[in-house]
Scaffold this active site. Structure first.
Site, PDB file in Angstrom:
ATOM      1  N   ARG A  29     -24.432  -1.355  -3.855  1.00 52.23           N
ATOM      2  CA  ARG A  29     -25.888  -1.183  -3.939  1.00 52.23           C
ATOM      3  C   ARG A  29     -26.289   0.159  -4.535  1.00 52.23           C
ATOM      4  O   ARG A  29     -27.271   0.259  -5.258  1.00 52.23           O
ATOM      5  CB  ARG A  29     -26.501  -1.262  -2.540  1.00 52.23           C
ATOM      6  N   LYS A  69      -9.999  -8.925   6.053  1.00 56.47           N
ATOM      7  CA  LYS A  69     -10.176  -9.199   7.473  1.00 56.47           C
ATOM      8  C   LYS A  69     -11.285  -8.303   8.015  1.00 56.47           C
ATOM      9  O   LYS A  69     -11.567  -7.291   7.375  1.00 56.47           O
ATOM     10  CB  LYS A  69      -8.869  -8.986   8.243  1.00 56.47           C
ATOM     11  N   HIS A 115      -3.063  -7.105   5.309  1.00 54.13           N
ATOM     12  CA  HIS A 115      -2.232  -6.170   4.543  1.00 54.13           C
ATOM     13  C   HIS A 115      -0.842  -5.970   5.155  1.00 54.13           C
ATOM     14  O   HIS A 115       0.071  -5.517   4.481  1.00 54.13           O
ATOM     15  CB  HIS A 115      -2.955  -4.840   4.304  1.00 54.13           C
ATOM     16  N   GLU A 169      -0.654   3.287  16.938  1.00 50.68           N
ATOM     17  CA  GLU A 169      -1.227   4.224  15.979  1.00 50.68           C
ATOM     18  C   GLU A 169      -1.542   5.542  16.667  1.00 50.68           C
ATOM     19  O   GLU A 169      -2.075   5.537  17.779  1.00 50.68           O
ATOM     20  CB  GLU A 169      -2.525   3.657  15.418  1.00 50.68           C
ATOM     21  N   ASP A 205      -9.315  -6.536  16.191  1.00 45.05           N
ATOM     22  CA  ASP A 205      -8.953  -5.651  15.084  1.00 45.05           C
ATOM     23  C   ASP A 205      -7.473  -5.802  14.690  1.00 45.05           C
ATOM     24  O   ASP A 205      -7.148  -5.752  13.517  1.00 45.05           O
ATOM     25  CB  ASP A 205      -9.242  -4.197  15.490  1.00 45.05           C
ATOM     26  N   HIS A 221      -2.778  -8.927  12.368  1.00 43.01           N
ATOM     27  CA  HIS A 221      -1.462  -8.356  12.074  1.00 43.01           C
ATOM     28  C   HIS A 221      -0.382  -8.784  13.077  1.00 43.01           C
ATOM     29  O   HIS A 221       0.709  -9.184  12.696  1.00 43.01           O
ATOM     30  CB  HIS A 221      -1.539  -6.830  12.059  1.00 43.01           C
ATOM     31  N   LYS A 270      -4.564   2.585  19.995  1.00 47.64           N
ATOM     32  CA  LYS A 270      -5.023   3.735  19.201  1.00 47.64           C
ATOM     33  C   LYS A 270      -4.816   4.989  20.025  1.00 47.64           C
ATOM     34  O   LYS A 270      -4.751   4.930  21.257  1.00 47.64           O
ATOM     35  CB  LYS A 270      -6.497   3.584  18.863  1.00 47.64           C
ATOM     36  N   LYS A 328       2.687   7.320  15.645  1.00 47.71           N
ATOM     37  CA  LYS A 328       2.525   6.074  14.876  1.00 47.71           C
ATOM     38  C   LYS A 328       3.875   5.387  14.868  1.00 47.71           C
ATOM     39  O   LYS A 328       4.887   5.996  14.507  1.00 47.71           O
ATOM     40  CB  LYS A 328       2.112   6.426  13.441  1.00 47.71           C
TER      41      LYS A 328
HETATM   42  C1  BG6 Z   1      -6.522  -2.350  10.010  1.00 44.54           C
HETATM   43  C2  BG6 Z   1      -7.321  -2.054  11.238  1.00 44.54           C
HETATM   44  O1  BG6 Z   1      -6.504  -3.719   9.742  1.00 44.54           O
HETATM   45  O2  BG6 Z   1      -5.180  -1.896  10.183  1.00 44.54           O
HETATM   46  C3  BG6 Z   1      -7.280  -0.577  11.579  1.00 44.54           C
HETATM   47  O3  BG6 Z   1      -8.662  -2.463  11.038  1.00 44.54           O
HETATM   48  C4  BG6 Z   1      -5.851  -0.088  11.644  1.00 44.54           C
HETATM   49  O4  BG6 Z   1      -7.957  -0.302  12.793  1.00 44.54           O
HETATM   50  C5  BG6 Z   1      -5.065  -0.496  10.414  1.00 44.54           C
HETATM   51  O5  BG6 Z   1      -5.880   1.322  11.767  1.00 44.54           O
HETATM   52  C6  BG6 Z   1      -3.595  -0.174  10.562  1.00 44.54           C
HETATM   53  O6  BG6 Z   1      -2.937  -0.369   9.354  1.00 44.54           O
HETATM   54  P1  BG6 Z   1      -1.628   0.455   8.992  1.00 44.54           P
HETATM   55  O7  BG6 Z   1      -1.172  -0.132   7.708  1.00 44.54           O
HETATM   56  O8  BG6 Z   1      -2.034   1.892   8.881  1.00 44.54           O
HETATM   57  O9  BG6 Z   1      -0.669   0.240  10.132  1.00 44.54           O
END
Ligand code: BG6
Length: 485
Positions: free
Chosen positions: A50, A153, A183, A221, A240, A245, A335, A340
Site C-alpha cells: 500500500r 502460514k 519453511h 527458540e 504458531d 512445523h 520461546k 536455540k
Molecule cells: C515461524 C514462526 O513460522 O517460525 C515464528 O511464526 C518462529 O514465531 C519461526 O520464530 C521459527 O523459524 P526458524 O526457521 O527460525 O526456526
C-alpha cells in the site's frame, strides 16, 4: 529449470512487499537464485504494497535486507535490481490488480510466455480477498503461462477457517497451482530426514514400536516474540508452531516409505500419518499437554495484561497404526528458551536383558538425534565398553555435522521449487485440515479446561519444570546430546 525455454518469461509478484518477510527472506533468496543462474534468464520481480514508494526506494529496502542476512557480497546486484519494480496498491483492489496485470503483461509484449508466481506475503486476513480479486481479474488464468500462488502460514486459525480458506482457494485455483509454504520443509536437515530414512537400510527395520520407546520433536527458540506480540498473542505456540512445523516433522518421521519422491506419493504418506494421529477430546488434550508462559510476556506491547497465551507447549500424541501403536510422540516448542535448538530424538528401547550388570553400570538405551538447527547433523549414541580391567559400559557418540557453509536459507529452495512447479515440499489442503483437527482440541482445552494449568517460566531457561515430569518416569528431554529433566 525443468520446464522453461528461452521464450519463457517469469514474473514473481510479491504482495505485502514492504514487510519484513520480503526484505529478510524473499529478497535474499531471489537475489541468490538469480545470481547463481537458477532462474530463467528473462525474469522480473514486482513488489506490491500500500505504501507509496519509488522503484529505487524499494530496491534499496531489498538491498538492506540482503546485506543484513548475508555476507556473500552484492555481485550483480545492479543487474538484479534493474529487474525489480514496485507498484503501490492493494491486493484486494481490482484497479490495483489491473495495474499489476498491465505491468506484467507488458514484459511479455514480445510474445514470450507469461509465467507468474504470486507470493502472498500478506496478513492472513487478506488471503481470501486477494485470491478472489486475482480470480475476478482473470489473473489466475493459465492460457498465456502458468499461474502459481504461494500462501504463507498460518493457513487458517482452526479447522473451520482452514476449510473456508481452502474452499476459496479451490474456487479460483486448481490444487496443482497452490503452494502452501511451511519453511521447515525447505530446511536441509528436514529433507535429510527422508534421505536418512529411505536411502539407508540399517535404521528402517528398527523404525517402529518394537524398537522405539518414544520420539521427541523439539523446536526451541532463544528469541522471544520479538515485537510480534500483537500477532503472537492470538496465535500462541499451538497455532504458531505446532500446527505447522512440528506436525510436518512428525509426519516425516512417522510416515511409511513413499513409492517415489514425487509430490503426490510423499504427501499421501504424510496425510496418512496425520489421519492416524489419535484425536483427543478437550479434556484428554489437557491431560496430554503442558503449557507455559515466560515471565514478562504480559508486559509486552500488544499483549493483554491478563493474557493466557502459551509461549511454551509440550504435547503427547499417538499415531494409531501398526507401526507406531502405543509409542508416544512428544512435541515441544518454546520461546525465550536457554538456547536455540531444534531436533528430533528417537529414543530406542533398552536391551531386553543385560549381561553387563556391574555395580554402577546401567546400560543406556540407544538414541538417535537428528539435529535440525543449529549444529545441523545426526548423532547416534551407542553403548561401548568402558576401558579398564572391569566389564563396564558407557555411552559414546557417532556424529555427523553438515559444514555450516552448505546450509542455505530454506526460502531459496522453496521459491525455486514453486517456480519449477514441484509441490513435494508444500502442504496439501488435506494435510492442513488434518493438522488443525489434531490441534483444535488442545487450543480448546488450553482456553477452557480447568485441567490445563498455565505454568510460568523464567526467560533463558528450558521452560516449566512440569514439562519434564510430563514425559513420565525414566524419560528425559534430550538436549544437545545431554539429558535434562
Ligand atoms: C515461524 C514462526 O513460522 O517460525 C515464528 O511464526 C518462529 O514465531 C519461526 O520464530 C521459527 O523459524 P526458524 O526457521 O527460525 O526456526
Amino acid at each position: 529449470m525443468t520446464d522453461s525455454t528461452e521464450r519463457d518469461r517469469l514474473t514473481v509478484v510479491i504482495f505485502g512487499a514492504s514487510g519484513d518477510l520480503t526484505r529478510r527472506k524473499l529478497a535474499p533468496a531471489l537475489y541468490h537464485l538469480y545470481r547463481t543462474g537458477a532462474l530463467p534468464q528473462m525474469c522480473h520481480f514486482v513488489g506490491v504494497a500500500r505504501s507509496e514508494m519509488s522503484d529505487d526506494a524499494f530496491r534499496d529496502a531489498l538491498m538492506s535486507g540482503v546485506k543484513e542476512v548475508s555476507d556473500d557480497g552484492l555481485d550483480g546486484w545492479d543487474e538484479f535490481a534493474s529487474r525489480v519494480t514496485y507498484v503501490s496498491g492493494s491486493s484486494i483492489d481490482d484497479d490495483s490488480l489491473a495495474e499489476i496485470d498491465r505491468v506484467v503483461s507488458e514484459y511479455c509484449a514480445d510474445g514470450s510466455k507469461d509465467n507468474r508466481l504470486y507470493y502472498l506475503a500478506l496478513a492472513p486476513s487478506l488471503y481470501a480477498g486477494t485470491l478472489e480479486a486475482l480470480g475476478r481479474g482473470g489473473m489466475l488464468d493459465e492460457s498465456s503461462g502458468f499461474r502459481r500462488v504461494v500462501i504463507e502460514k498460518p493457513f487458517g486459525t482452526d479447522l473451520k477457517s482452514a476449510r473456508e480458506l481452502n474452499d476459496v482457494v479451490h474456487s479460483v485455483l486448481g490444487e496443482s497451482q497452490v503452494f502452501r509454504i511451511d519453511h521447515y520443509l525447505g530446511k536441509e536437515t528436514v529433507q535429510n530426514l527422508m534421505v536418512f530414512r529411505f536411502a539407508n537400510t540399517i535404521f528402517e527395520p528398527l523404525w517402529n514400536r518394537n524398537y522405539v520407546d518414544h520420539v521427541q520433536i523439539s523446536v526451541m527458540e532463544s528469541l522471544d516474540t520479538e515485537g510480534r506480540a500483537g500477532y503472537y498473542d492470538k496465535a500462541g505456540v499451538l497455532r504458531d508452531m505446532m500446527q505447522s512445523h512440528l506436525l510436518q516433522l512428525l509426519a516425516l518421521v512417522a510416515m511409511e516409505p513413499p513409492a517415489t519422491s514425487g509430490a503426490d506419493a510423499l504427501r499421501n504418506e504424510k496425510a496418512k500419518v496425520l489421519q492416524a494421529v489419535r484425536k483427543y477430546e478437550s479434556d484428554e488434550a489437557a491431560e496430554n499437554s503442558v503449557r507455559g508462559q515466560y515471565a514478562g510476556y504480559r508486559e509486552e506491547d500488544g499483549v493483554a495484561s491478563s493474557s493466557s497465551t502459551a509461549t511454551y507447549g509440550a504435547i503427547r500424541l499417538y499415531v494409531n497404526n501398526w507401526r507406531w501403536q502405543g509409542v508416544p510422540f512428544f512435541l515441544r516448542s518454546g520461546k525465550a528458551m536457554a538456547e536455540k535448538e531444534s531436533e528430533i530424538a528417537v529414543q530406542f528401547r533398552p536391551p531386553p536383558h543385560t549381561i553387563f550388570e556391574t555395580r554402577n553400570a546401567e546400560v543406556t538405551p540407544n538414541l538417535l538425534q537428528i539435529s535440525i538447527q543449529p549444529h545441523e547433523g545426526v548423532h547416534l549414541t551407542f553403548e561401548n565398553k568402558k576401558p579398564g580391567t572391569r566389564m563396564g559400559t558407557a555411552p559414546e557418540k557417532l556424529e555427523y555435522h553438515f559444514p555450516p557453509q552448505v546450509i542455505r536459507d530454506s526460502y531459496e529452495r522453496l521459491l525455486l521449487d514453486a517456480i519449477e512447479g514441484d509441490q513435494s515440499l508444500f502442504t496439501r489442503s488435506d494435510e492442513i485440515e488434518m493438522s488443525w483437527q489434531i490441534i483444535d482440541p488442545f487450543v480448546e482445552s488450553w482456553q477452557t479446561s480447568l485441567k490445563s494449568q498455565l505454568y510460568p517460566y523464567e526467560k533463558g531457561t528450558h521452560g516449566p519444570a512440569a514439562a519434564g515430569e510430563f514425559l513420565g518416569t525414566a524419560r528425559n528431554w534430550h538436549h544437545h546430546g545431554s539429558d535434562q529433566k
